[in-house]
Design a protein around this motif. Structure first.
Motif, short mmCIF file in Angstrom:
data_model
loop_
_atom_site.label_atom_id
_atom_site.label_comp_id
_atom_site.label_asym_id
_atom_site.label_seq_id
_atom_site.Cartn_x
_atom_site.Cartn_y
_atom_site.Cartn_z
N ILE A 75 0.86 -1.18 0.00
CA ILE A 75 0.00 0.00 0.00
C ILE A 75 0.89 1.23 0.00
O ILE A 75 1.58 1.52 0.98
CB ILE A 75 -0.93 0.01 1.23
CG1 ILE A 75 -1.81 -1.24 1.24
CG2 ILE A 75 -1.78 1.28 1.24
CD1 ILE A 75 -2.71 -1.34 2.46
N ASP A 76 0.91 1.94 -1.13
CA ASP A 76 1.70 3.17 -1.27
C ASP A 76 0.84 4.35 -0.83
O ASP A 76 -0.32 4.47 -1.25
CB ASP A 76 2.14 3.37 -2.72
CG ASP A 76 3.03 2.24 -3.22
OD1 ASP A 76 3.79 1.69 -2.40
OD2 ASP A 76 2.96 1.90 -4.41
N ARG A 120 -3.56 9.31 1.59
CA ARG A 120 -4.33 8.68 0.53
C ARG A 120 -3.47 7.61 -0.15
O ARG A 120 -2.26 7.73 -0.22
CB ARG A 120 -4.79 9.72 -0.51
CG ARG A 120 -5.82 10.70 0.05
CD ARG A 120 -7.13 10.01 0.34
NE ARG A 120 -8.15 10.90 0.91
CZ ARG A 120 -8.44 10.99 2.20
NH1 ARG A 120 -7.76 10.25 3.07
NH2 ARG A 120 -9.39 11.78 2.64
N VAL A 121 -4.14 6.60 -0.66
CA VAL A 121 -3.45 5.49 -1.32
C VAL A 121 -3.14 5.85 -2.76
O VAL A 121 -4.00 6.37 -3.48
CB VAL A 121 -4.32 4.21 -1.26
CG1 VAL A 121 -3.67 3.09 -2.06
CG2 VAL A 121 -4.53 3.79 0.18
N GLY A 122 -1.90 5.57 -3.18
CA GLY A 122 -1.48 5.82 -4.55
C GLY A 122 -1.30 4.52 -5.31
O GLY A 122 -1.06 3.46 -4.72
N ILE A 181 2.62 -4.39 3.15
CA ILE A 181 3.81 -3.56 3.08
C ILE A 181 3.32 -2.12 2.95
O ILE A 181 2.64 -1.77 1.98
CB ILE A 181 4.72 -3.95 1.90
CG1 ILE A 181 5.18 -5.40 2.06
CG2 ILE A 181 5.91 -3.00 1.80
CD1 ILE A 181 6.01 -5.91 0.91
N LEU A 182 3.63 -1.32 3.93
CA LEU A 182 3.10 0.04 4.01
C LEU A 182 4.21 1.02 3.64
O LEU A 182 5.19 1.16 4.37
CB LEU A 182 2.59 0.31 5.43
CG LEU A 182 1.95 1.66 5.69
CD1 LEU A 182 0.64 1.81 4.92
CD2 LEU A 182 1.70 1.84 7.19
N ARG A 210 -7.94 0.82 3.17
CA ARG A 210 -7.37 -0.14 2.22
C ARG A 210 -6.76 -1.33 2.95
O ARG A 210 -6.92 -2.49 2.52
CB ARG A 210 -6.32 0.56 1.36
CG ARG A 210 -5.58 -0.35 0.36
CD ARG A 210 -6.45 -1.10 -0.62
NE ARG A 210 -7.43 -0.28 -1.29
CZ ARG A 210 -7.14 0.53 -2.32
NH1 ARG A 210 -5.91 0.63 -2.76
NH2 ARG A 210 -8.10 1.24 -2.89
N ALA A 211 -6.09 -1.08 4.05
CA ALA A 211 -5.46 -2.18 4.79
C ALA A 211 -6.50 -3.16 5.31
O ALA A 211 -6.33 -4.38 5.21
CB ALA A 211 -4.64 -1.61 5.96
#
Length: 256
Positions: A128-129, A138-140, A168-169, A155-156
């Protein structure tokens, strides 16, 4: 099980080992096979290899190349880049990779669930970027080219529910900066899920690894911390010594 300390290697489209800053400014840092051999000698816990352009270029994994990498790697190997289906993952596991890491495909709960059902949750991780937008995370996707309206905690929880066994964060703005992890982000996500969270993006030294574990990460990962040394970012492949590892665990409150 004690926390893991994980070097992350990035491959460009020509299969060269590169390092990025904030997901851009790629700098060549060496041959991936030579670097893996050095990490073998240092007996690292695990290693992650990411083909950073596979999804953007719509490329499937190069199983022949991955097989060569796996044959040189004496530690557990995770691979990410272009994996979208059971058909993509099956030959990767067959050549000795222990875990696949999903990027763009991790958004699709059906893909995550199908892979987890086929190979086991322990073999499926989702990266999760994250980018900070107006003080909110915010997630990219696609190396940060697309910023969604989804926050990392949401998202997680979704990927955990779908069956992923690890998250993986990664902080996009921390990537390659060597100024430390964003501990608030790590803490927020780690407390929201029950699967292991691997902190990535920002570590530059041992103290940063300690901070990541204190924040709740189950493992700490980095490229820069194990590849660069000094203010001028000279390339030197390193890994904490057994004494340093004991200090990391002692400083983070984790027993080895």
């Amino acid at each position: 099980m004690r926390p893991r300390i994980i070097p992350v290697l990035l491959l460009d489209s020509r299969r060269r080992l590169v390092k990025t800053r904030c997901f851009g400014n790629e700098v060549y840092v060496g041959d991936p096979f030579n670097v893996i051999r050095i990490f073998n000698e240092k007996e690292v816990d695990e290693i992650c290899v990411f083909d950073i352009n596979a999804s953007i270029e719509d490329r499937r994994p190069d199983v022949g190349f991955i097989s060569e990498l796996a044959s040189e790697c004496f530690m557990p190997l995770s691979y990410g880049g272009g994996v979208r289906s059971v058909a993509d993952a099956t030959p990767i596991f067959a050549v000795g990779v222990e875990k696949i890491v999903l990027g763009r495909a991790g958004v699709d709960a059906v893909v995550v669930r199908t892979l987890a059902d086929s190979f086991g949750s322990q073999a499926v991780a989702v990266c999760i970027d994250c980018r900070r937008i107006n003080n909110d995370w915010r997630v990219g996707l696609d190396r940060g080219r697309i910023i969604t309206d989804v926050d990392p905690v949401t998202r997680a929880r979704a990927v955990e529910q779908a069956g992923a066994g690890e998250i993986i964060l990664q902080s996009i703005e921390g990537d390659g900066e060597r100024k430390g992890y964003n501990v608030d982000l790590i803490s927020a996500v780690s407390t929201a899920v029950n699967v292991p969270v691997v902190a990535l993006g920002g570590a530059g030294n041992v103290s940063h690894l300690i901070e990541g574990l204190r924040a709740g990460a189950s493992a700490v990962a980095s490229g820069s911390a194990f590849i660069f040394i000094g203010r001028l970012r000279a390339v030197l492949i390193t890994y904490p010594s057994p004494e340093d590892i004991k200090d990391i665990f002692a400083g983070s409150g984790v027993l080895s």
